[in-house]
Design a protein around this motif. Structure first.
Motif, short mmCIF file in Angstrom:
data_model
loop_
_atom_site.label_atom_id
_atom_site.label_comp_id
_atom_site.label_asym_id
_atom_site.label_seq_id
_atom_site.Cartn_x
_atom_site.Cartn_y
_atom_site.Cartn_z
N LYS A 1 0.83 -1.20 0.00
CA LYS A 1 0.00 0.00 0.00
C LYS A 1 0.87 1.26 0.00
N VAL A 2 0.47 2.25 -0.77
CA VAL A 2 1.17 3.52 -0.86
C VAL A 2 0.17 4.66 -0.71
N ASP B 1 -1.97 -0.97 -3.72
CA ASP B 1 -3.18 -0.30 -3.24
C ASP B 1 -2.83 1.15 -2.97
N VAL B 2 -3.59 2.08 -3.51
CA VAL B 2 -3.26 3.50 -3.43
C VAL B 2 -4.32 4.27 -2.65
N CYS B 3 -3.86 5.10 -1.71
CA CYS B 3 -4.74 6.01 -0.97
C CYS B 3 -4.33 7.44 -1.27
N PHE C 1 -4.72 5.73 5.70
CA PHE C 1 -3.30 5.81 6.02
C PHE C 1 -3.07 5.13 7.38
N ASP C 2 -2.17 4.15 7.39
CA ASP C 2 -1.89 3.43 8.63
C ASP C 2 -0.47 2.90 8.61
N ALA D 1 4.59 7.26 1.67
CA ALA D 1 3.67 8.22 1.06
C ALA D 1 4.47 9.15 0.16
N VAL D 2 3.98 9.37 -1.04
CA VAL D 2 4.58 10.34 -1.96
C VAL D 2 3.91 11.68 -1.72
N VAL D 3 4.70 12.71 -1.46
CA VAL D 3 4.18 14.04 -1.18
C VAL D 3 4.53 14.96 -2.34
N LEU D 4 3.51 15.54 -2.96
CA LEU D 4 3.68 16.40 -4.13
C LEU D 4 3.31 17.83 -3.77
#
Length: 305
Positions: A3-4, A32-34, A65-66, A72-75
């Motif tokens: 998961k990402v 799996d994407v959130c 998110f857990d 996590a990719v932060v843009l």
């Protein structure tokens, strides 16, 4: 299924487009994407007539998110990174930060580096660097009015910032000190290159376990930046007849009245940054702030007669 998470600045079209593209790429390889926006990590202001605006630190984590999330990719820019850190730190999720802003001091990569970065992320070819965070709370008596995680700094000042304030500050078990200044800053090593640097504080490399207290425009030659161990908590008592404003990470905060107390301590949560190569802090200082750049002309050795 791994998961990402993707956290993006939804007011920047380039960040929105990149978020959609990344979601498609991760989904295509079975992840799996959130998705979440950085807005959820923004700190609101309390209303002067209703100062209680208490959202628990753990209450900012986005749905889905857990601790099972790989990263996590932060843009976005530094503001989005600061917001995202508050969102994911309680779960211990590492952040891979991509600059779509201006300075990007806290970001690891640029948009044109995303294809290569994706390969390293998917194969786990990266390191994780941890940065200290602060827990900031405002108390009135025994009641918690407001709290937040802080990666850069907490600033307490008068509104507007045009006149002198008085503070009584106790660091750890040490005797309280009195400071007369336009305001005070309590900064982490990460925040030492932000507001506290502009206010005359020293640059502190990230691995040093210290915090710093920096008076803003102090009305004394003796009031200068103080560096102290990060295991010592800080209590700040405003000695004024008017309200002050507290701002955390340049984003939001609350009003602090004369009867209130601001309490800061090292948080058990850390901001975890993914690094594609070994962290090199001096290189970042040179590229972003121009520190240590070579002079155009250096003196040459001259033989004396």
């Amino acid at each position: 299924m791994p998961k990402v998470g993707i956290i993006y600045n939804d007011v920047k079209p380039i960040a929105c487009r990149a978020a959609i593209e990344l979601e498609e790429k991760f989904t295509a390889v079975g992840w799996d994407v959130c998705l979440a926006t950085g807005t959820g990590g923004m700190l609101g202001y309390s209303n002067p007539n209703s100062p209680v605006c208490h959202t628990p630190i753990e209450g900012l984590t986005p749905p889905g998110f857990d601790a099972e999330m790989q990263f996590a990719v932060v843009l976005g820019g530094d503001g989005t990174v600061l917001a995202a850190a508050r969102q994911v730190a309680p779960c211990g999720i590492p952040m891979f930060t991509v600059n779509t802003g201006h300075m990007g001091f806290l970001t690891e990569a640029y948009m044109n580096q995303l294809p290569l970065a994706m390969e390293q992320l998917l194969t786990g070819e990266y390191e994780v660097e941890e940065r200290v965070m602060l827990s900031v709370k405002v108390f009135r008596g025994e009641s918690t009015l407001w709290e937040a995680l802080c990666l850069n700094e907490m600033v307490l000042h008068r509104e507007p910032l045009t006149s002198m304030c008085h503070f009584e500050i106790a660091v750890g078990h040490h005797a309280p000190v009195d400071i007369a200044a336009d305001g005070v800053i309590v900064s982490t090593p990460t925040g030492s290159t932000a507001y506290s640097l502009s206010a005359g504080g020293p640059v502190i490399t990230p691995g040093v376990p210290v915090l710093q207290l920096v008076p803003i425009c102090p009305h004394s030659l003796a009031s200068r930046a103080l560096v102290f161990p990060d295991h010592e908590p800080v209590n700040i008592y405003p000695v004024n007849t008017y309200r002050l404003v507290m701002v955390v990470d340049g984003n939001g905060g609350c009003y602090v009245l004369p009867q209130d107390r601001v309490y800061l301590e090292r948080s058990p949560y850390t901001a975890r940054f993914i690094r594609l190569q070994r962290p090199e802090f001096f290189r970042i200082l040179r590229e972003k702030l121009g520190w240590g750049l070579p002079h155009i002309a250096k003196p040459t050795s001259v033989e004396l007669p």
